[in-house]
Write an enzyme that holds these catalytic residues in place. Structure first.
Site, PDB file in Angstrom:
ATOM      1  N   TYR A  53       0.842  -1.195   0.000  1.00 36.61           N
ATOM      2  CA  TYR A  53       0.000   0.000   0.000  1.00 36.61           C
ATOM      3  C   TYR A  53       0.882   1.252   0.000  1.00 36.61           C
ATOM      4  O   TYR A  53       1.826   1.360   0.770  1.00 36.61           O
ATOM      5  CB  TYR A  53      -0.908   0.034   1.227  1.00 36.61           C
ATOM      6  CG  TYR A  53      -1.991  -1.027   1.257  1.00 36.61           C
ATOM      7  CD1 TYR A  53      -2.281  -1.807   0.145  1.00 36.61           C
ATOM      8  CD2 TYR A  53      -2.729  -1.255   2.418  1.00 36.61           C
ATOM      9  CE1 TYR A  53      -3.276  -2.773   0.185  1.00 36.61           C
ATOM     10  CE2 TYR A  53      -3.726  -2.209   2.461  1.00 36.61           C
ATOM     11  CZ  TYR A  53      -3.988  -2.973   1.344  1.00 36.61           C
ATOM     12  OH  TYR A  53      -4.967  -3.936   1.392  1.00 36.61           O
ATOM     13  N   LEU A 213     -18.630  -2.156   0.843  1.00 36.98           N
ATOM     14  CA  LEU A 213     -19.643  -1.326   0.174  1.00 36.98           C
ATOM     15  C   LEU A 213     -19.496  -1.384  -1.342  1.00 36.98           C
ATOM     16  O   LEU A 213     -20.025  -0.541  -2.058  1.00 36.98           O
ATOM     17  CB  LEU A 213     -19.563   0.120   0.676  1.00 36.98           C
ATOM     18  CG  LEU A 213     -19.787   0.293   2.183  1.00 36.98           C
ATOM     19  CD1 LEU A 213     -19.691   1.754   2.572  1.00 36.98           C
ATOM     20  CD2 LEU A 213     -21.120  -0.304   2.623  1.00 36.98           C
ATOM     21  N   GLY A 215     -17.046  -0.852  -3.543  1.00 40.72           N
ATOM     22  CA  GLY A 215     -16.488   0.314  -4.207  1.00 40.72           C
ATOM     23  C   GLY A 215     -17.323   1.573  -4.069  1.00 40.72           C
ATOM     24  O   GLY A 215     -17.260   2.470  -4.913  1.00 40.72           O
ATOM     25  N   LEU A 218     -22.709   0.748  -2.597  1.00 39.91           N
ATOM     26  CA  LEU A 218     -23.677   0.517  -1.531  1.00 39.91           C
ATOM     27  C   LEU A 218     -23.642   1.623  -0.471  1.00 39.91           C
ATOM     28  O   LEU A 218     -24.259   1.492   0.582  1.00 39.91           O
ATOM     29  CB  LEU A 218     -23.408  -0.834  -0.867  1.00 39.91           C
ATOM     30  CG  LEU A 218     -23.659  -2.062  -1.743  1.00 39.91           C
ATOM     31  CD1 LEU A 218     -23.069  -3.319  -1.105  1.00 39.91           C
ATOM     32  CD2 LEU A 218     -25.153  -2.244  -1.994  1.00 39.91           C
ATOM     33  N   GLY A 219     -22.924   2.693  -0.760  1.00 42.26           N
ATOM     34  CA  GLY A 219     -22.762   3.756   0.228  1.00 42.26           C
ATOM     35  C   GLY A 219     -23.656   4.964   0.026  1.00 42.26           C
ATOM     36  O   GLY A 219     -23.337   6.054   0.502  1.00 42.26           O
ATOM     37  N   GLY A 220     -24.764   4.792  -0.673  1.00 41.33           N
ATOM     38  CA  GLY A 220     -25.669   5.911  -0.915  1.00 41.33           C
ATOM     39  C   GLY A 220     -25.267   6.739  -2.113  1.00 41.33           C
ATOM     40  O   GLY A 220     -25.451   7.960  -2.139  1.00 41.33           O
TER      41      GLY A 220
END
Length: 330
Positions: A53, A213, A215, A218-220
């Protein structure tokens, strides 16, 4: 904060896992340190990172950012269950990737140096290595355990039969083996239910979902677009997913609104309700995002809500919510 044991081990971890992939890439070092401080304030003790990372040009090494945070003292290291990974290339040489004993030895030493610690609590294989025998891998890991450099071992992105292979090889050496599997798992990607989750439950591995979520889809995402806010799930590969499943996403966001909850929190709460899930990895880019994620721990989805979510995002296989082989046979 809620805590649970990681798989069949005695290790107690928080039910939300702090993912650090954004540190040094999307999030500055100062803000990353603030997020980690805030995580401890909330009781989140389980931090997940990887040796690759923040290693692309123009980025800062995530492990080094965490290491400098540990170096600030205040029992930061002692309060943290630290997980990192090995497998992906760390250089251009033929032995600078995968799971050979040589690469494992070099990779763990490099991670320890970057993290400014004398041991790693959970060392995870980032992917299956089909070319290195399990005898070699477990021998290398046994040495690390004996040296006190690693306490526990886990896998990531394994198939169910890879988990079985790993555990049986460890059993033949009278070794504890894996205690966790980090797998892509969310409402829209439920393939892990066929064989990975059953294998993990059978062998006593805690499941740590990444991409909870999907990517940001699913986070609104639709609500954020309507409000004129930047929505992660509306760009890149997520945009194609959104276009394909827009009707289901609209219904999902309406369901969340009907029960008075944020879609992101519903997605996390659904994972927390699944048998065998230790806790999903959350990857906040800001401290406020971290604060908001804690709401998921308080949500209890009732039977009718869970059933509606199954209708919107059906489990894999033509025969409903069943493991393999019943999911597709009898």
């Amino acid at each position: 904060m809620e805590y649970t044991q990681l798989g069949r081990s005695g290790l107690a971890v928080s039910r939300l896992v702090l993912g650090t992939m954004n540190f040094g890439t999307e999030t500055s070092e100062a803000d990353s340190h603030t997020i980690m401080d805030r995580a401890h304030e909330h009781g989140i003790n389980f931090f997940d990172t990887a040796n690759v990372y923040g290693t692309r040009p123009g980025e800062e090494s995530t492990e080094e950012i965490i290491g400098r945070w540990f170096a600030d003292g205040g029992d930061r290291r002692e309060k943290t269950v630290l997980a990192t990974k090995v497998y992906l290339p760390t250089g251009d040489g033929p032995n600078e990737s995968f799971l050979s004993a040589l690469h494992i030895r070099r990779a763990v030493e490099a991670s320890l140096k970057r993290l400014q610690t004398d041991h790693i609590d959970l060392y995870q294989m980032h992917h299956i290595d089909r070319n290195t025998p399990w005898e070699e891998i477990w021998e290398a890991f046994t040495v690390l355990r004996q040296q006190g450099k690693v306490l526990y071992f886990g896998s990531a992105n394994f198939a169910g039969w890879h988990i079985a292979q790993a555990q049986e090889a460890a059993r033949s050496r009278h070794f504890l083996g894996l205690i966790s599997e980090q797998s892509r798992y969310n409402l829209m990607n439920r393939w892990a239910e066929l064989e990975v989750l059953p294998a993990a439950r059978a062998y006593g591995l805690g499941v740590i979902p990444w991409g909870p979520l999907n990517g940001g889809v699913l986070g609104g995402v639709l609500r954020k677009q309507q409000e004129g806010r930047a929505a992660r799930g509306g760009s890149g590969r997520s945009a194609a997913t959104l276009a394909e499943h827009r009707e289901a996403i609209e219904a999902y966001e309406k369901l969340a609104a009907d029960i008075g909850e944020d879609p992101a929190h519903v997605g996390l709460a659904w994972l927390l309700a699944q048998d065998g899930v230790t806790g999903p990895i959350i990857g906040p880019r800001t401290a406020d995002q971290l604060d908001g994620s804690l709401r998921a721990l308080q949500i209890r989805l009732d039977g009718s809500t869970l059933a509606r979510l199954d209708e919107l995002f059906p489990p894999p296989g033509p025969n409903g919510a069943k493991p393999a082989p019943e999911a597709y046979a009898w």
